[in-house]
Structures are given as C-alpha cells and as structure tokens.
Design a protein around this motif. Structure first.
Motif, PDB file in Angstrom:
ATOM      1  N   TYR A 163       0.859  -1.190   0.000  1.00 44.25           N
ATOM      2  CA  TYR A 163       0.000   0.000   0.000  1.00 44.25           C
ATOM      3  C   TYR A 163       0.892   1.237   0.000  1.00 44.25           C
ATOM      4  N   VAL A 164       0.706   2.075  -1.013  1.00 45.44           N
ATOM      5  CA  VAL A 164       1.637   3.182  -1.238  1.00 45.44           C
ATOM      6  C   VAL A 164       0.925   4.526  -1.099  1.00 45.44           C
ATOM      7  N   ILE A 222      -4.949   4.957   1.642  1.00 42.19           N
ATOM      8  CA  ILE A 222      -4.685   3.529   1.447  1.00 42.19           C
ATOM      9  C   ILE A 222      -5.788   2.646   2.015  1.00 42.19           C
ATOM     10  N   GLY A 223      -6.840   3.280   2.505  1.00 39.38           N
ATOM     11  CA  GLY A 223      -8.048   2.554   2.895  1.00 39.38           C
ATOM     12  C   GLY A 223      -7.824   1.367   3.805  1.00 39.38           C
ATOM     13  N   PRO A 228      -9.511  -0.725   9.702  1.00 36.18           N
ATOM     14  CA  PRO A 228      -9.572  -0.250  11.086  1.00 36.18           C
ATOM     15  C   PRO A 228      -8.325  -0.605  11.909  1.00 36.18           C
ATOM     16  N   PHE A 229      -7.237  -0.985  11.293  1.00 35.25           N
ATOM     17  CA  PHE A 229      -6.098  -1.524  12.051  1.00 35.25           C
ATOM     18  C   PHE A 229      -5.295  -0.421  12.732  1.00 35.25           C
ATOM     19  N   TYR A 230      -4.748   0.462  11.907  1.00 37.95           N
ATOM     20  CA  TYR A 230      -4.023   1.602  12.470  1.00 37.95           C
ATOM     21  C   TYR A 230      -4.530   2.893  11.848  1.00 37.95           C
ATOM     22  N   CYS A 231      -5.839   3.114  12.037  1.00 42.97           N
ATOM     23  CA  CYS A 231      -6.456   4.371  11.624  1.00 42.97           C
ATOM     24  C   CYS A 231      -5.758   5.505  12.348  1.00 42.97           C
ATOM     25  N   ASP A 232      -5.577   6.585  11.637  1.00 39.06           N
ATOM     26  CA  ASP A 232      -4.999   7.755  12.289  1.00 39.06           C
ATOM     27  C   ASP A 232      -6.135   8.607  12.851  1.00 39.06           C
ATOM     28  N   PHE A 233      -6.334   8.533  14.160  1.00 40.11           N
ATOM     29  CA  PHE A 233      -7.423   9.294  14.765  1.00 40.11           C
ATOM     30  C   PHE A 233      -7.018  10.724  15.110  1.00 40.11           C
TER      31      PHE A 233
END
Ligand SMILES: *[C@@H]1O[C@H](CO)[C@@H](O)[C@H](O)[C@H]1NC(C)=O
Ligand SMILES: *[C@@H]1O[C@H](CO)[C@@H](O)[C@H](O)[C@H]1NC(C)=O
Ligand SMILES: *[C@@H]1O[C@H](CO)[C@@H](O)[C@H](O)[C@H]1NC(C)=O
Length: 471
Positions: A163-164, A222-223, A228-233
């Motif tokens: 994922y780029v 990169i969806g 939901p793994f390392y979403c930037d909140f």
C-alpha cells in the motif's frame, strides 16, 4: 494489536530524570530483562535472517515483499502477533528504540550493540520503503487476509499487498513518522557509522518534505491498509511537528525549529478534536494531551522539545509547562497545578526526581512480576510468565519441529488448545492484566496476551536506566 500506553508513559517519566537519587534496593534482574526486551525484536524480524540471529526458531520469511510493485521491500518487523508490516507503528517503534538508545544507550553495556542492530533492522527497511522520492510505502501485507489466517510468517501465503502513499494520495502521518525515525536513528549512528547516519538523515529530510508538501491522511489514501487496524485518529499535524522536532535535534537547522514553533498551536486549538486509538476523546491537560502512542505524539513532542528549551527560557512555552503538567497528571497523588512552581528550569523535574524514579521503578517491577499474581508480563523473564500469547509465530510449531507447509486454517488446533505456545518469544511484553490485576493468559484475549513492537521499544530505555541504577 492492542494499545497499552503504560510503557510509553514510563519512558516519559524516565526521560525526565535528571539524576537518579532513589535508594538502592535489591529487586528484579534488570540486566536480564533488558537483554530480553531487545531479543524480542529478533522474533519479529521479517525477511532474510542473518547468521547472527539468536532467536533461532524463527526462519526467513516474506522474501518477495514488494514484488507486486516491482520493488524490494524485504525486511522490517512484523507488527505484533500478526505478520503485517504496518510502517506507521513500525516507524514509531524505531523512533522510540532510537530515543531509548540516545537517552540510555551508555547505560546498556554490551546490550547497546544489540539495540543498534534492532534499530538497523528497521531503518534498512525504512530506507527501502522511501527510496522513490515521489511516494512512500505505508503497509506491506493485506491486513484482512493476514488476520483471517493463523499462519507462521515462514510459510504464509496470504496476499502481500503493498500500500503506497503518493503526491495525489498522501499519507502525512506515516511519512512524517518515518522521517522522525530516520532522523532519530541518524543521531544514534552518528559516531559509529558516519556514512549510514548521513544517508538516514538526508532521507529523513526528503521524506519530511514530501510529508509536509503533500498533506493528507493515509486513512483515506490507502483505505483497508490503514483502517480499522491503524487508523490515524489524532490527525497528522502531530507527526509533522514530531518529525520536525527530531529533524531539528539531528540537524540544528533553524527552519525545523521554526516549523515546530509556528505549528504547535494546531495541537492546542480546542477545535482540534484529539482522540485516542479507540476513538474516544483524549483528556487535555492544559491544552496538551497526556497521550503518547503510535497515533498521538503530543506528549512526546513536549518532552523532547523541553530538552532544548530548558536553556532558552523565552521559548519554554508551551513545551515545559505542558511537560510538567503531564508528569503531574501521571503521578498517582496528582498534585494540583498550584502546588507546583513552573520555574523556567523546571523545578518539578529536580524536586520530583527521586520520586519519579521510585514511581517508575514500581511500574517496571509490576510488569516484571511484583504484582498480586506474581506474574511477569515479559515472556521468558522470571519463573511465571504468559504461556499462551496471541502471536502467530509463537503459537504454531516452528520450521524445525514441523518443516511442512501449514495452511491458513490448519493451525487452529494450536490456537484452541489449552497447552502452552510452541515457541518462546523471549522478551515479549504482553498487553497485561485487567484493571483488577487479573490475567487470563488466553490467546482469545489479544488485549491482554498480544505483544506489540512499540511497547517493547520504550521499555528498552527504561530497563537500561534501572540496570545502571541497581548495578
Ligand atoms: C541476572 O541475569 C543475568 C543474565 O541472565 C545473569 O548473568 C546474572 O547472573 C543475573 N544476576 C543475578 C543477580 O541473578
Ligand atoms: C481516520 O479514520 C477514522 C475512522 O474512520 C476517523 O475517525 C479519523 O477521523 C480519520 N482520521 C483522519 C486524520 O482523517
Ligand atoms: C476482573 O476484571 C475482568 C475484566 O474486566 C473480569 O472479566 C473479571 O470477572 C474480574 N475478576 C474479578 C475477580 O473481579
């Protein structure tokens, strides 16, 4: 993945120590714990393993990473109990390992060399992930495919999608954190390997520029690689300021310091909603968050910057008052702000020094087994430690014991059994007990039983401090 910010808070507390004055007490074997906390990273290695590999039940894995985009992305670390290379938290792990060495490396003795190797394993990979000037690699390995299988890294056959992030689809948080990691590690290698240090630093400068010039969150770019793994909140402004702070520390170039000063207000504005990794709002302490983790860098920025504004009182705000308030908010008795004098030199730091040491040591000792269960939360340390950690490589028999390929769902009996894990991931610090001090020691509870790289990283520095204090 889990998030236990306790260890990160320990680093913050220990990072502020001027001189340790705590009474000498015999307790845990911090030398042993330090060595193990670093050894853990060998168990997380992805790629071609060197002859010096000490955790020998792990073998080569993911040797074709990057081939989907015709790049060499072999190497780096698996994030936790899964086999994905999440570059955002991996870069943060690298920044923290570097910070641990910068603060406490001279107290590590022979373990310092192992710590440098642990950093280099990440930075070699991060250089590969950023060697195209117009893009950056955010994640390697399809997280959904990976999480659906319980396979050891050595024979996983789930999609190793790359994922780029690009100029059009940017990811300022992942790029800026990589810049922070490269800048911090460039200081680590400054004397031992000048050439390597220079290449880390020049890459850090370019990656930061890319992150700043093309602003946006990798969430949308990169969806499924991010959420939901390392979403930037918490947004990416904190990573940009954090990256600039590390670049200033590494270069002393005024433009980075200017960047920090001109942008820090973004983190204070009440319209900036800061949320922790579970999506719930983070409490603000006087406008500066008490959170420091792979997502939220606020507290780390204040601590890091405090180190150089200590001798520059006109620039002490907001950094030193925020750092002071952070420590007050962490100490159990939480003195009211009015009981603390915010002298420009940071009175609290000196007055609270031995107290902070003692407080931090109790936290460390709890993790190492001084707790109601007598349970060490570091695998392989002491006599009683977690046996059923949530970790693919540890759960499934090693290549030694079971050379044949193991399919996606074939290893489920090893997950479901009550028997201990097959392989000892020495040094892995797990998520830890529930709030009432109970611990299930169950693979079904990753919040308690999964280790993550970014929790071990700051622990390395803290353990070096106590090793030195008690030797
Ligand atoms: C502490 O651990 C180290 C490394 O495992 C060992 O060599 C040493 O003997 C231990 N020290 C004590 C006091 O048990
Ligand atoms: C990232 O995605 C999460 C979940 O959808 C969202 O809450 C958060 O605001 C997003 N962050 C940014 C910086 O867009
Ligand atoms: C302790 O807390 C855990 C998690 O909240 C809960 O499941 C468990 O029942 C509690 N145990 C006791 C003895 O209170």
């Amino acid at each position: 993945m889990c998030t236990n910010s306790l260890l990160l808070r320990l680093l913050i507390a220990a990072g502020l120590l001027a001189t340790g004055t705590a009474a000498k007490v015999t307790s845990h074997n911090y030398t042993d714990a330090l060595a193990k906390s670093i050894l853990f990273f060998e168990g997380q290695r992805s790629g071609k393993l060197p002859n010096s590999q000490r955790m020998t039940w792990r073998k080569d894995s993911a040797l074709h990473d990057g081939s989907d985009i015709h790049r060499d992305l072999v190497g780096g670390y698996y994030d936790a109990g899964d086999n994905v290379k999440f570059n955002f938290p991996m870069a943060f792990t690298t920044t923290l390992l570097s910070w641990s060495v910068l603060e406490f490396g001279n107290l590590m003795g022979s373990e310092r060399q192992h710590a440098l190797e642990a950093i280099r394993w990440a930075t070699d990979y991060l250089l590969k992930a950023t060697n195209d000037p117009g893009s950056g690699v955010g994640v390697v390995g399809d997280p959904n495919g990976d999480h659906n299988c319980w396979q050891r890294p050595e024979d996983m056959d789930t999609p190793r999608t790359t994922y780029v992030v690009t100029k059009e689809k940017p990811g300022s948080e992942v790029s800026a954190e990589i810049a922070a990691a490269l800048a911090a590690s460039s200081i680590v290698f400054k004397h031992s390997d000048r050439t390597y240090s220079n290449s880390l630093l020049s890459r850090a400068i370019h990656v930061f520029q890319f992150a700043d010039q093309y602003q946006g969150s990798y969430n949308s770019s990169i969806g499924e690689g991010a959420c939901p793994f390392y979403c930037d909140f918490s947004g990416y402004m904190d990573e940009l300021i954090w990256g600039a702070s590390w670049l200033y520390k590494a270069t002393k170039a005024p433009n980075y310091w200017k960047y920090v000063k001109e942008n820090i207000h973004y983190l204070e504005s009440s319209s900036t909603v800061v949320r922790n990794v579970n999506g719930s709002p983070v409490p603000f302490v006087g406008g500066g968050s008490t959170e420091f983790g792979w997502d939220c860098k606020h507290a780390g920025i204040n601590i890091l910057v405090s180190q150089w504004v200590m001798t520059d009182p006109s620039n002490s705000k907001p950094f030193i008052p925020k750092a002071d308030q952070l420590i007050c908010s962490i100490l159990p008795e939480s003195p009211a702000p009015k009981s603390v004098t915010y002298s420009p030199g940071g009175l609290l730091f000196k007055a609270g020094s031995s107290h902070l040491v003692d407080f931090t040591r109790k936290q460390v000792d709890y993790i190492l087994g001084s707790n109601p269960l007598g349970m060490s939360y570091m695998v392989g340390y002491g006599t009683k430690f977690p046996q059923r950690i949530h970790h693919r490589a540890s759960v499934v028999p090693s290549m030694h014991k079971h050379p044949q390929h193991i399919q996606c769902h074939e290893a489920e009996p090893y997950f479901k059994t009550k028997a201990p894990n097959q392989n000892l991931l020495i040094g892995a610090v797990v998520g830890g007990p529930a709030e009432n001090d109970t611990f299930e020691d169950s693979r079904y509870d990753p919040g308690q039983s999964e280790p993550v790289t970014y929790n071990n990283a700051p622990f390395v520095g803290v353990l070096a401090f106590f090793k030195a204090l008690h030797s």
